[in-house]
Design an enzyme around this catalytic site. Structure first.
Site, PDB file in Angstrom:
ATOM      1  NE  ARG A 168      -2.428   0.495   3.651  1.00  0.00           N
ATOM      2  CZ  ARG A 168      -3.151   0.970   4.651  1.00  0.00           C
ATOM      3  NH1 ARG A 168      -4.454   1.054   4.533  1.00  0.00           N
ATOM      4  NH2 ARG A 168      -2.599   1.364   5.752  1.00  0.00           N
ATOM      5  CB  THR A 202      -2.191   7.203  -2.845  1.00  0.00           C
ATOM      6  OG1 THR A 202      -1.551   5.918  -2.966  1.00  0.00           O
ATOM      7  CG2 THR A 202      -1.317   8.261  -3.515  1.00  0.00           C
ATOM      8  CG  ASP A 252       2.847  -2.094   9.140  1.00  0.00           C
ATOM      9  OD1 ASP A 252       3.008  -3.284   8.789  1.00  0.00           O
ATOM     10  OD2 ASP A 252       2.868  -1.152   8.341  1.00  0.00           O
ATOM     11  CG  ASP A 266       6.628  -2.541   9.449  1.00  0.00           C
ATOM     12  OD1 ASP A 266       7.327  -3.059   8.559  1.00  0.00           O
ATOM     13  OD2 ASP A 266       6.236  -1.357   9.402  1.00  0.00           O
TER      14      ASP A 266
HETATM   15  O1  LIG Z   1      -7.117  -2.751   3.018  1.00  0.00           O
HETATM   16  P1  LIG Z   1      -5.919  -1.955   2.651  1.00  0.00           P
HETATM   17  O2  LIG Z   1      -6.122  -0.466   2.888  1.00  0.00           O
HETATM   18  O3  LIG Z   1      -5.425  -2.236   1.270  1.00  0.00           O
HETATM   19  O4  LIG Z   1      -4.765  -2.325   3.689  1.00  0.00           O
HETATM   20  C1  LIG Z   1      -4.474  -3.632   4.058  1.00  0.00           C
HETATM   21  C2  LIG Z   1      -3.131  -4.059   3.512  1.00  0.00           C
HETATM   22  O5  LIG Z   1      -2.071  -3.319   4.163  1.00  0.00           O
HETATM   23  C3  LIG Z   1      -1.147  -4.230   4.731  1.00  0.00           C
HETATM   24  O6  LIG Z   1      -0.119  -4.544   3.845  1.00  0.00           O
HETATM   25  P2  LIG Z   1       1.069  -3.524   3.510  1.00  0.00           P
HETATM   26  O7  LIG Z   1       0.747  -2.693   2.331  1.00  0.00           O
HETATM   27  O8  LIG Z   1       1.465  -2.801   4.753  1.00  0.00           O
HETATM   28  O9  LIG Z   1       2.218  -4.493   3.046  1.00  0.00           O
HETATM   29  P3  LIG Z   1       3.095  -5.497   3.918  1.00  0.00           P
HETATM   30  O10 LIG Z   1       2.216  -6.675   4.224  1.00  0.00           O
HETATM   31  O11 LIG Z   1       4.220  -5.839   3.015  1.00  0.00           O
HETATM   32  O12 LIG Z   1       3.536  -4.792   5.172  1.00  0.00           O
HETATM   33  C4  LIG Z   1      -1.990  -5.451   5.036  1.00  0.00           C
HETATM   34  O13 LIG Z   1      -1.249  -6.608   5.240  1.00  0.00           O
HETATM   35  C5  LIG Z   1      -2.916  -5.519   3.844  1.00  0.00           C
HETATM   36  O14 LIG Z   1      -2.353  -6.193   2.729  1.00  0.00           O
HETATM   37  O1  LIG Z   2      -3.973  -1.054  10.664  1.00  0.00           O
HETATM   38  C1  LIG Z   2      -3.429  -1.482   9.624  1.00  0.00           C
HETATM   39  C2  LIG Z   2      -3.898  -1.145   8.332  1.00  0.00           C
HETATM   40  C3  LIG Z   2      -3.271  -1.654   7.240  1.00  0.00           C
HETATM   41  N1  LIG Z   2      -2.223  -2.484   7.393  1.00  0.00           N
HETATM   42  C4  LIG Z   2      -1.753  -2.829   8.626  1.00  0.00           C
HETATM   43  O2  LIG Z   2      -0.788  -3.598   8.731  1.00  0.00           O
HETATM   44  N2  LIG Z   2      -2.375  -2.316   9.711  1.00  0.00           N
HETATM   45 MG   LIG Z   3       2.643  -3.347   6.248  1.00  0.00          MG
END
Ligand SMILES: O=P(O)(O)OC[C@H]1O[C@H](OP(=O)(O)OP(=O)(O)O)[C@H](O)[C@@H]1O
Ligand SMILES: O=c1cc[nH]c(=O)[nH]1
Ligand SMILES: [Mg+2]
Length: 209
Positions: free
Chosen positions: A104, A108, A200, A203
Site C-alpha cells: 500500500r 495514497t 502494522d 512490520d
Molecule cells: O485494506 P488496505 O487499505 O489495502 O490495507 C491492508 C493491507 O495493508 C497491509 O499490507 P502492507 O501494504 O502494509 O504491506 P506489507 O504486508 O508488506 O507490510 C496489510 O497486510 C494488507 O495487505
Molecule cells: O492497521 C493497519 C492497516 C493496514 N495495514 C496494517 O498492517 N495495519
Molecule cells: Mg505493512
C-alpha cells in the site's frame, strides 16, 4: 450475497488480544498470527461438502466420509499474509498456494501489485485469500480481481482484523465473496490504520520497524 462472519471462538479472541498488545514482540506475534490462521481455517471449512467412500479397515469393509468438491488454493497477500499461511496449511496440508505481492502506498493508500504466481489449474479451484488486515479494502479488492481475471469462481477472504470501511468496500465491489474476520474493529483512521487494530501487521511479523 456473500457472508461476513466474525469468528468469535474464545481461543481466537484470546489470541487476538495478545497480538493487539503493543508489548508483544515479533516472535510471539508471528507464532500467534499463524495459530489464529489455523483456528480460523477450522471454522471456515465447517461447511465443506463430504462424499461417501468405500474403505477397508483392518477389521472389515465400511462406508465413510471424505471431503468432496473443489480443491483449495490458499492465497496469502505478501507480506503480512505469509504470517497466516503455515497455520492455515496445518489444517489443509494438501492445499496449493498462490502468492500475490502487494504493498500500500503510504500516502495514497492505494495498493500496488508487484508479484503474482498462481497454480496452473487455479480456475478449477476454490481460493481462500489470507491477510491479517482489511483496512480500506483496496489490497483485498485487487487480489480478488486478480483471481477473477484468472477464472476463479469461488473466493473467500480471511482476515484477522477488519475495518467496517473495508468490509463495505468489498461487499459493494464483490458481493459474492465470503469474508471471515477474527474481529470487526471500530474504524479506519485518516492515516489508513485500523483503530484499535494491532498496528502494522507486516512490520510486527517481520520485525521491520
Ligand atoms: O485494506 P488496505 O487499505 O489495502 O490495507 C491492508 C493491507 O495493508 C497491509 O499490507 P502492507 O501494504 O502494509 O504491506 P506489507 O504486508 O508488506 O507490510 C496489510 O497486510 C494488507 O495487505
Ligand atoms: O492497521 C493497519 C492497516 C493496514 N495495514 C496494517 O498492517 N495495519
Ligand atoms: Mg505493512
Amino acid at each position: 450475497m456473500g457472508k461476513f462472519v466474525v469468528l468469535d471462538h474464545p481461543l481466537i479472541q484470546h489470541k487476538l488480544t495478545i497480538i493487539r498488545r503493543k508489548e508483544t514482540g515479533s516472535n510471539e506475534f508471528r507464532r500467534i498470527v499463524g495459530e489464529i490462521g489455523g483456528l480460523m481455517t477450522y471454522e471456515i471449512t465447517r461447511d465443506l461438502p463430504l462424499k461417501d467412500v468405500e474403505i477397508e479397515t483392518p477389521i472389515g469393509k465400511t462406508t465413510q466420509k471424505e471431503i468432496a468438491g473443489k480443491k483449495l488454493t490458499i492465497v496469502p497477500i505478501l507480506r503480512a499474509g505469509m504470517g497466516m499461511l503455515n497455520g492455515v496449511l496445518e489444517m489443509v496440508p494438501t492445499a496449493k498456494v498462490g502468492v500475490i505481492g502487494m504493498y500500500r502506498d503510504e500516502k495514497t493508500l492505494k495498493p500496488h501489485e508487484y508479484f503474482c504466481k498462481m497454480p496452473k489449474d487455479v480456475s478449477e479451484r476454490e481460493c481462500l485469500i489470507v491477510d491479517p488486515m482489511l483496512a480500506t479494502g483496496g489490497s483485498a479488492i485487487d487480489a480478488i480481481g486478480a483471481l477473477k481475471k484468472r477464472g476463479v469462481k469461488e473466493i473467500k477472504l480471511a482476515v484477522l482484523v477488519a475495518a467496517p470501511e473495508g468490509v463495505k468496500a468489498i461487499r459493494e465491489k464483490y458481493p459474492d465473496v465470503d469474508i471471515y474476520a477474527a474481529a470487526e474493529d471500530e474504524k479506519l483512521l485518516d492515516n489508513g490504520y485500523i483503530f484499535p487494530g494491532l498496528g502494522d501487521a507486516g512490520d510486527r511479523i517481520f520485525g521491520t520497524k
